[in-house]
Scaffold this active site. Structure first.
Site, PDB file in Angstrom:
ATOM      1  N   HIS A 178      38.208 -31.034 106.575  1.00  0.00           N
ATOM      2  CA  HIS A 178      37.661 -32.358 106.292  1.00  0.00           C
ATOM      3  C   HIS A 178      36.332 -32.545 107.047  1.00  0.00           C
ATOM      4  O   HIS A 178      36.343 -33.056 108.174  1.00  0.00           O
ATOM      5  CB  HIS A 178      38.629 -33.448 106.751  1.00  0.00           C
ATOM      6  CG  HIS A 178      39.830 -33.617 105.895  1.00  0.00           C
ATOM      7  ND1 HIS A 178      39.866 -34.473 104.812  1.00  0.00           N
ATOM      8  CD2 HIS A 178      41.056 -33.051 105.959  1.00  0.00           C
ATOM      9  CE1 HIS A 178      41.063 -34.423 104.247  1.00  0.00           C
ATOM     10  NE2 HIS A 178      41.801 -33.565 104.934  1.00  0.00           N
ATOM     11  N   CYS A 227      40.085 -30.380 101.057  1.00  0.00           N
ATOM     12  CA  CYS A 227      41.527 -30.341 101.330  1.00  0.00           C
ATOM     13  C   CYS A 227      42.329 -30.319 100.013  1.00  0.00           C
ATOM     14  O   CYS A 227      42.337 -29.315  99.314  1.00  0.00           O
ATOM     15  CB  CYS A 227      41.914 -31.505 102.229  1.00  0.00           C
ATOM     16  SG  CYS A 227      43.594 -31.362 102.901  1.00  0.00           S
ATOM     17  N   GLU A 233      34.223 -34.778 106.628  1.00  0.00           N
ATOM     18  CA  GLU A 233      33.918 -36.215 106.723  1.00  0.00           C
ATOM     19  C   GLU A 233      34.699 -36.915 107.837  1.00  0.00           C
ATOM     20  O   GLU A 233      34.401 -38.067 108.179  1.00  0.00           O
ATOM     21  CB  GLU A 233      34.199 -36.905 105.381  1.00  0.00           C
ATOM     22  CG  GLU A 233      35.643 -37.278 105.095  1.00  0.00           C
ATOM     23  CD  GLU A 233      36.569 -36.125 104.732  1.00  0.00           C
ATOM     24  OE1 GLU A 233      37.736 -36.386 104.413  1.00  0.00           O
ATOM     25  OE2 GLU A 233      36.118 -34.943 104.766  1.00  0.00           O
TER      26      GLU A 233
END
Length: 245
Positions: A188, A101, A190
């Site tokens: 993202h 990001c 994660e």
């Protein structure tokens, strides 16, 4: 550095440490790597307030996290992070770096690309991104779909990739250096559905100011849909074992 079983990961957390999201961002990385690389040791650094940076010699992977900072702004801590990217790429040419990001945009700009405000406005929630031909080769387990779904929260994007980078997904959503040492995602990988929903629930209108209440609720409901973030990170772990080109 050590084997994948002994993976050492440094994360530059691009959120001020006094914010409520600081511990949750850290936990998201811990939880994700617990799945894709259970023996990984994940360390965290504060590049904003403390100006903390890892010694590249001590880590297999350096991650530049997401964050709400303006990657286009000439703020000292942002310029220092770009310097760190350039310095690491030059002095440690085989060191693997991963941008996410905000980190994706920082890497692009540091190495000669461009970022911009998204012309159509912020993007938030679970998004499906199309892979390029090169991306299907890089992510073979996603090739049958030629796409992936992952959480996104951003108001800026990479407009043009740096020289000697390959587009693995449309609109510069995923980039890899031809040297095979630097990889970055606008999404993202994660962030899971629970955290994604929390970001939307707590949003200060950064991402949802142009949406109707119905659109916001629809977006929130889709946070629980299946996504490919962990598959993207599994491929990152495999990529760490690949040699630089």
């Amino acid at each position: 550095m050590g084997s994948i079983q002994e993976l050492r990961v440094a994360v530059l957390v691009n959120h001020p440490p006094h914010t409520t999201f600081w511990p949750e961002v850290k936990q998201a990385f811990v939880d994700a790597f617990a799945v894709v690389a259970p023996h990984a040791l994940v360390g965290f650094f504060d590049p904003i307030i403390r100006g903390d940076y890892p010694d590249p010699n001590d880590y297999d992977l350096i991650i530049l996290s997401g964050g709400k900072g303006n990657s286009l702004a000439p703020e000292p801590w942002i310029l220092r992070q770009m310097d760190f990217v350039r310095d690491t790429a030059q002095r440690y040419p085989e060191k693997k770096m991963l941008g996410i990001c905000f980190g994706h945009q920082i890497i692009a700009q540091a190495l000669g690309g461009k970022a911009r405000n998204i012309p159509a406005g912020p993007i938030a929630g679970l998004v499906r991104i199309n892979l390029t031909k090169e991306g299907c080769n890089f992510f073979p387990r996603l090739a049958s779909k030629a796409s992936y779904a992952a959480s996104q929260f951003h108001v800026r994007e990479v407009e043009s990739a740096p020289p000697n980078f390959i587009q693995l997904a449309e609109n510069n959503e995923v980039l890899v250096s031809r040297s095979n040492t630097i990889l970055s995602f606008q999404a993202h990988p994660e962030i899971d559905g629970v955290f994604s929903r929390k970001i939307l629930d707590d949003d200060d209108t950064t991402y949802i100011e142009n949406l109707t209440p119905t659109e916001i609720e629809h977006m929130k409901n889709h946070c629980a849909d299946a996504q490919d973030g962990l598959e993207l990170l599994r491929r990152v772990v495999e990529w760490l074992a690949e040699e630089a080109q």
